[in-house]
Scaffold this active site. Structure first.
Site, PDB file in Angstrom:
ATOM      1  N   THR A   1     -20.130 -16.779 -17.109  1.00  0.00           N
ATOM      2  CA  THR A   1     -20.388 -17.928 -17.893  1.00  0.00           C
ATOM      3  C   THR A   1     -19.470 -17.606 -19.251  1.00  0.00           C
ATOM      4  OG1 THR A   1     -22.662 -18.331 -17.315  1.00  0.00           O
ATOM      5  CG2 THR A   1     -21.935 -19.229 -19.069  1.00  0.00           C
ATOM      6  N   GLU A   2     -19.381 -16.445 -19.649  1.00  0.00           N
ATOM      7  CA  GLU A   2     -18.593 -16.421 -21.045  1.00  0.00           C
ATOM      8  C   GLU A   2     -17.287 -16.056 -20.648  1.00  0.00           C
ATOM      9  OE1 GLU A   2     -19.645 -16.319 -23.933  1.00  0.00           O
ATOM     10  OE2 GLU A   2     -21.772 -16.239 -23.890  1.00  0.00           O
ATOM     11  N   SER A   3     -16.929 -15.489 -19.736  1.00  0.00           N
ATOM     12  CA  SER A   3     -15.462 -15.279 -19.700  1.00  0.00           C
ATOM     13  C   SER A   3     -14.823 -15.502 -18.272  1.00  0.00           C
ATOM     14  CB  SER A   3     -14.979 -13.967 -20.042  1.00  0.00           C
ATOM     15  OG  SER A   3     -15.672 -12.942 -19.036  1.00  0.00           O
TER      16      SER A   3
END
Length: 163
Positions: free
Chosen positions: A34-36
């Site tokens: 989700t983040e990167s």
């Protein structure tokens, strides 16, 4: 085929830091995805960096708790080992603070403890003052939905425990 969209990259590091900080590795993969998108060079619009997308303010706070004597810099978050060490520690602290509730911890990881603590004091967002039932900000709501949906897929694809 679906596993190609939900990879388990950096598994040795994920397993190491998940074990060290008592986290489900599948939840860690959900945050990284989700983040990167598993890009260690990722930088967000607010200058959060690395696999786990940590801001400088959070990094400096985590460093003071985790590695005060080490010469680790904000730029080191582009190193997967550093990003995972700090990100997993922060995720651990979020889960610890919010009694293991993944959605509330995800909201805190994204928006900060102060924001979540304020929402927990409002009856319309929390009946018990401990977990959030609603996520009133669009970005927070979207983020929590992404984390929880991703975690559900990782759990379905790879099982509930990878210990």
């Amino acid at each position: 085929m679906e596993k190609a969209f939900y990879p388990c990259k950096y598994s040795a590091l994920v397993e190491q830091y998940a074990a060290e900080y008592d986290l489900d590795p599948l939840l860690v993969y959900s945050f990284i995805r989700t983040e990167s998108g598993f890009d260690p060079a990722a930088t967000s619009s607010v200058n959060a960096r690395g696999l786990m997308q940590m801001t400088e303010e959070t990094f400096l706070w985590m460093r003071s708790k985790l590695a005060a004597g080490e010469k680790v810099t904000f730029d080191d978050l582009y190193d997967p080992a550093v990003s995972l060490r700090y990100g997993c520690y922060y995720l651990h602290l979020c889960l610890q603070r919010y009694n293991g509730d993944v959605a509330t911890a995800a909201a805190a990881y994204h928006s900060g403890w102060g924001t979540v603590d304020t929402l927990l004091q409002m009856e319309e967002h929390s009946a018990d003052g401990v977990t959030l039932q609603g996520f009133p900000y669009n970005q927070m709501h979207h983020y929590v939905e992404k984390i929880t949906a991703c975690y559900a897929v990782y759990t379905r694809l790879y099982g509930t425990n990878q210990d």
